[in-house]
Motif scaffolding. Sequence first.
Motif, short mmCIF file in Angstrom:
data_model
loop_
_atom_site.label_atom_id
_atom_site.label_comp_id
_atom_site.label_asym_id
_atom_site.label_seq_id
_atom_site.Cartn_x
_atom_site.Cartn_y
_atom_site.Cartn_z
N PRO A 204 40.51 -8.04 -34.84
CA PRO A 204 40.98 -9.44 -34.71
C PRO A 204 41.51 -9.78 -33.32
CG PRO A 204 41.74 -8.49 -36.78
CD PRO A 204 41.15 -7.36 -36.00
N ARG A 205 41.73 -8.76 -32.46
CA ARG A 205 42.17 -9.05 -31.08
C ARG A 205 41.02 -8.91 -30.09
NH1 ARG A 205 47.33 -10.02 -31.11
NH2 ARG A 205 48.40 -9.43 -33.02
N GLY A 206 39.82 -8.66 -30.61
CA GLY A 206 38.67 -8.57 -29.73
C GLY A 206 38.38 -7.17 -29.22
N GLU A 207 39.17 -6.19 -29.67
CA GLU A 207 38.91 -4.81 -29.23
C GLU A 207 37.68 -4.26 -29.94
OE1 GLU A 207 40.77 -3.46 -26.85
OE2 GLU A 207 42.04 -5.25 -26.82
N VAL A 208 36.97 -3.38 -29.24
CA VAL A 208 35.74 -2.82 -29.78
C VAL A 208 36.04 -1.76 -30.84
CG1 VAL A 208 33.66 -1.49 -29.22
CG2 VAL A 208 34.44 -3.32 -27.69
N LEU A 209 35.31 -1.82 -31.93
CA LEU A 209 35.42 -0.82 -33.00
C LEU A 209 34.04 -0.19 -33.20
CD1 LEU A 209 37.23 -2.96 -35.73
CD2 LEU A 209 38.32 -1.26 -34.23
N ALA A 210 34.02 1.07 -33.60
CA ALA A 210 32.74 1.71 -33.94
C ALA A 210 33.00 2.72 -35.04
CB ALA A 210 32.13 2.39 -32.72
N PHE A 211 32.13 2.75 -36.03
CA PHE A 211 32.30 3.66 -37.16
C PHE A 211 30.96 4.25 -37.57
CE2 PHE A 211 35.35 0.18 -37.73
CZ PHE A 211 36.55 0.86 -37.82
N ASP A 212 30.99 5.50 -38.01
CA ASP A 212 29.90 6.05 -38.81
C ASP A 212 30.43 6.05 -40.23
OD1 ASP A 212 27.84 6.82 -36.91
OD2 ASP A 212 29.39 8.15 -36.08
N MET A 213 29.68 5.47 -41.14
CA MET A 213 30.15 5.46 -42.51
C MET A 213 29.02 5.71 -43.49
SD MET A 213 31.20 1.46 -43.01
CE MET A 213 32.67 1.55 -41.98
N GLU A 214 29.42 6.05 -44.72
CA GLU A 214 28.42 6.46 -45.71
C GLU A 214 28.82 5.96 -47.09
OE1 GLU A 214 29.50 10.77 -45.18
OE2 GLU A 214 29.58 10.69 -47.38
#
Lengths: 167, 175
Positions: A120-130
Motif C-alpha cells: 500500500p506504500r508502493g514498495e515492491v513485493l515478490a513471492f513464490d507461492m503454492e
Amino acid sequence: MAVLEILTYPDPRLKQVSEPVTRFDEALRAFIADLEETRRAGPGAVGIAAPQVGHFQRIVIVDVSGARRPVPNHGHLVLVNPEITAWEGYAVGREGCLSVPDYTGNVIRAERIHLEARDPRGEVLAFDMEGFEARAVQHEMDHLDGLLFLDRLVSRRNDLFRRKKYR
Amino acid sequence: MAEDWYMVNLVGVDRPGIVAHVSAALFQAGCNLGEAAMMRLGGNFSIMLMVQGSGGKAGLVRLLEPVAESLGLRLHVDRIEGHLHRHLEPDVRVTVFGADRAGIVARVTGVLAEVGFNILDLQSDVGGTEAEPIYVMTLEGQAPEGIEAVRSALAAVGGDAGIEVEVTPIETLVG
C-alpha cells in the motif's frame, strides 16, 4: 472504516477491467482498510478484490493463514497492481465467491506461481507461492480482469483430482 | 404467490433430444425448472428434475405423460418440500475403486454412516470388461467428526485385497 456493499453476479460491473493504482496515498490506504473490513464481514472469505465492491483499481487482499487446514502461506497480503510472472503445474479445486452466493464449483488453477506486486506504500513485493494461497491469489486477480470463477468452471463430475499423499 | 415444487423422474432408453423435448413442454406450460441431474446409467437415460408449477401433481402428470410416452420414457412425479438455495458444502471426498465385487457400496457407506458422514453426491461406474469389471465410486459429503474419523473408519475396508480407498479433504476457497 466501513463495510462496503459487495456486487453480486450478474451485476455487469463485475465484468469491468480494473485500472492500475498510480497514487499510493492515504486515500488508497483508507480504501484498503474498508476492503479488509468487508472481507472479514463476509462468510469466511480468504480474499477479496477491489472490483467486488465496485472500486475498479487493481487491488486484492489474500489471507489464507486462517484456513481450516493449515496450508503454506505468507500471512495477510495486500497486493496492489499484482502480476503473476511464472506459473507451474495445475490442480482442480473447489471455489466459491462472495460475489456468487450459494454456489461452488471446480476450477483449474496453476499450482505454483511467482507473484510481483506493490504494497500500500508502493514498495515492491515478490513471492513464490503454492497450493491454496496461489489459488486464492489467482481467484482474486481474475476479478481485476472482469472474470469470475464461473468463467472457468470445469465439470463437477469425472474430474481428475490429483492424488495426494498425506504423510 | 409461491408455487409448489415437484420432483420429476424420467427413465428409459437413452437417445438424443430427450432433455430438449421435456424442457420445451414444461416451458410452454409455464413451469419453472430448478436444479436437475441427468445421467446415463447402463445405457438408460435417467433424470431428476425440480419443476415448479401451478397445476398440481395431476396437472404435471397430464402435461408430461404424452411427452414421456412419445419418447419411450417412464414418468414419476412427487410433490416435494425442497427449495432452492439449500446447498450444503461438502468437506470430504471419498474415492473407491477396485475389482467389481458384491457389497462394496454397502460396506463403504455403512462405515461412513457410522461416523455420521452425510453423503451429498455419489456417482459410481462399472468399467473394465465383462470378464473383469472394475468398480469406481466417488462420493462427496460432510464429515461432522472430521476427516481423520473417516480415514480410520475406512482403513479396514481399504485393507481388503483389491479395493483402493482414497480420502481427500475438499477445501472450498471463498474469495
